[in-house]
Design a protein around this motif. Structure first.
Motif, mmCIF file in Angstrom:
data_model
loop_
_atom_site.group_PDB
_atom_site.id
_atom_site.type_symbol
_atom_site.label_atom_id
_atom_site.label_comp_id
_atom_site.label_asym_id
_atom_site.label_seq_id
_atom_site.Cartn_x
_atom_site.Cartn_y
_atom_site.Cartn_z
ATOM 1 N N TRP A 45 32.097 52.242 52.969
ATOM 2 C CA TRP A 45 32.707 52.751 51.640
ATOM 3 C C TRP A 45 34.133 53.228 52.265
ATOM 4 O O TRP A 45 35.109 53.209 51.408
ATOM 5 N N ARG A 46 34.364 53.515 53.495
ATOM 6 C CA ARG A 46 35.675 53.892 54.082
ATOM 7 C C ARG A 46 36.624 52.734 53.903
ATOM 8 O O ARG A 46 37.708 52.841 53.731
ATOM 9 N N ARG A 47 36.008 51.521 54.505
ATOM 10 C CA ARG A 47 36.879 50.252 54.584
ATOM 11 C C ARG A 47 37.248 49.941 53.272
ATOM 12 O O ARG A 47 38.325 49.548 53.106
ATOM 13 N N ARG A 48 36.363 49.968 52.238
ATOM 14 C CA ARG A 48 36.697 49.399 50.812
ATOM 15 C C ARG A 48 37.738 50.472 50.356
ATOM 16 O O ARG A 48 38.827 49.892 49.455
ATOM 17 N N ALA A 49 37.611 51.730 50.573
ATOM 18 C CA ALA A 49 38.492 52.757 50.013
ATOM 19 C C ALA A 49 40.100 52.608 50.538
ATOM 20 O O ALA A 49 40.917 52.826 49.822
ATOM 21 N N GLY A 64 34.515 60.170 47.910
ATOM 22 C CA GLY A 64 33.830 58.765 48.464
ATOM 23 C C GLY A 64 32.503 59.103 48.613
ATOM 24 O O GLY A 64 31.703 59.779 47.628
ATOM 25 N N ALA A 65 31.778 58.728 49.736
ATOM 26 C CA ALA A 65 30.566 58.980 49.809
ATOM 27 C C ALA A 65 29.909 60.381 49.807
ATOM 28 O O ALA A 65 29.062 60.903 49.192
ATOM 29 N N SER A 67 31.170 62.988 48.232
ATOM 30 C CA SER A 67 30.875 63.323 46.699
ATOM 31 C C SER A 67 30.341 62.539 45.853
ATOM 32 O O SER A 67 30.411 62.604 44.755
ATOM 33 N N CYS A 68 29.378 61.612 46.143
ATOM 34 C CA CYS A 68 28.642 60.610 45.482
ATOM 35 C C CYS A 68 29.690 59.712 44.547
ATOM 36 O O CYS A 68 29.267 59.638 43.307
ATOM 37 N N GLY A 69 30.612 59.341 45.053
ATOM 38 C CA GLY A 69 31.325 58.492 44.299
ATOM 39 C C GLY A 69 32.372 58.849 43.501
ATOM 40 O O GLY A 69 33.393 58.035 43.009
ATOM 41 N N THR A 70 33.044 60.095 43.481
ATOM 42 C CA THR A 70 34.341 60.847 43.078
ATOM 43 C C THR A 70 35.129 60.919 44.093
ATOM 44 O O THR A 70 34.636 60.923 45.306
ATOM 45 N N MET A 71 36.438 60.521 43.950
ATOM 46 C CA MET A 71 37.363 60.506 45.081
ATOM 47 C C MET A 71 38.807 60.921 44.438
ATOM 48 O O MET A 71 39.334 60.549 43.050
ATOM 49 N N ILE A 72 39.902 61.486 45.327
ATOM 50 C CA ILE A 72 41.280 61.885 45.089
ATOM 51 C C ILE A 72 41.955 60.830 46.081
ATOM 52 O O ILE A 72 41.624 60.874 47.126
#
Length: 247
Positions: A45-49, A64-65, A67-72
Motif C-alpha cells: 500500500w505504501r508503494r501504491r500511495a 492507508g492501511a 486507518s483501513c483505507g482512509t487517507m489524507i
C-alpha cells in the motif's frame, strides 16, 4: 489575511480503475488537501500511495492501511503538525473502518484539523461510527498550548443520504458544506450516472464555506475521465480559515 484552501474528498475505489484518469482529475482540482477513501490498504500500500502522490504532486500525510483505507494527502505547502489513524469498532462480517487524522498549518499560520472517513453500509453501525467520529473530531480540535479551538473539517464517503440518521446527526453538529454554499453538482455516486449524494464535507464553526460540490468544467477534464477514474465523483470544497490568534 485569512487562508483560503481547496479540499477534495474522493473515493478512489482502491485504484482499481483508470489511474491516469484519476490523477488527471485530482490535479485539475488543484487541491491543497485531499481526503481519500478506499485508498490502498493491503500489501504494497505504501508503494501504491507513493505512486499516486507522484502522479498528482501530493504528499502522504496519514492513513492507508492503519486507518483501513482512509487517507489524507496534501500539497507541499501545509505543515503537518499532527498525523494519526484510528480504527473503529465493527460488526463481524463487515469491512473494518477507520479514520485518517491530521492537523495542518498553512502559510498564514491558520490551522485546520482534518478527518477523512468512510462509514459502514449498515445503518446502525454507521450511526455509531458517526458518533465516534464526532468524539474524535472534538479531541482533534481541542485547544492546545493556550490557543483556542482549532477549526475542523470532516470529509468522506458517508454511505448515507442527507435524510439518513448518520448524515443528519453529522449535519446537525457540523456545517454541511454543499447545503451551505452549493457550487457545482450535488450527486456524487455512481460516477457513470450520479443520482445520490453520499459523500460530504462538513465543517466546524470557524470554517467559512465559499463553495462546495462536484466540480464542473475542470481544465482539461472531460466526462470520460471522470467516469473512468473511479465509481464516485470528486467533491471539492473551497474553504476560508480564520486568522490565527495573535501570541
Amino acid at each position: 489575511m485569512p487562508a483560503e484552501i481547496r479540499l477534495l474528498s474522493y473515493n478512489v475505489r482502491s485504484l482499481r480503475d483508470d489511474a491516469g484518469a484519476l490523477a488527471r482529475v485530482i490535479r485539475a482540482g488543484a487541491p491543497d488537501v485531499v481526503c481519500v477513501q478506499e485508498a490502498p490498504r493491503f500489501v504494497g500500500w505504501r508503494r501504491r500511495a507513493a505512486r499516486l502522490g507522484r502522479a498528482t504532486g501530493l504528499g502522504y500525510v496519514s492513513g492507508g492501511a492503519p486507518s483501513c483505507g482512509t487517507m489524507i494527502m496534501s500539497a507541499l505547502g501545509p505543515v503537518v503538525e499532527y498525523a494519526g489513524s484510528v480504527t473503529l469498532p465493527h460488526t463481524p462480517g463487515t469491512h473494518r473502518r477507520g479514520l485518517a487524522l491530521a492537523v495542518l498549518r498553512f502559510g498564514t499560520g491558520a490551522r485546520l484539523a482534518v478527518v477523512s472517513c468512510h462509514l459502514s453500509l449498515r445503518a446502525a453501525e454507521r450511526y455509531r461510527q458517526a458518533e465516534l467520529l464526532l468524539e474524535r473530531l472534538d479531541r482533534l480540535t481541542a485547544p492546545r498550548g493556550g490557543r483556542g479551538r482549532i477549526p475542523g473539517v470532516v470529509a468522506g464517503d458517508l454511505n448515507d443520504r442527507p435524510h439518513g440518521g448518520a448524515f443528519r446527526m453529522l449535519a446537525g453538529r457540523l456545517t454541511d458544506a454543499w447545503r451551505q454554499a452549493p457550487e457545482g453538482g450535488e450527486f456524487t455516486f455512481p460516477s457513470a450516472a450520479p443520482d445520490r449524494r453520499i459523500d460530504a464535507v462538513l465543517g466546524t464553526s470557524g470554517v467559512e464555506v465559499l463553495g462546495c460540490g462536484v466540480p464542473e468544467g475542470l481544465p482539461g477534464i472531460g466526462p470520460e475521465d471522470v467516469r473512468r477514474a473511479t465509481d464516485h465523483l470528486p467533491l471539492l470544497a473551497r474553504l476560508r480559515l480564520p486568522d490565527p490568534p495573535r501570541p
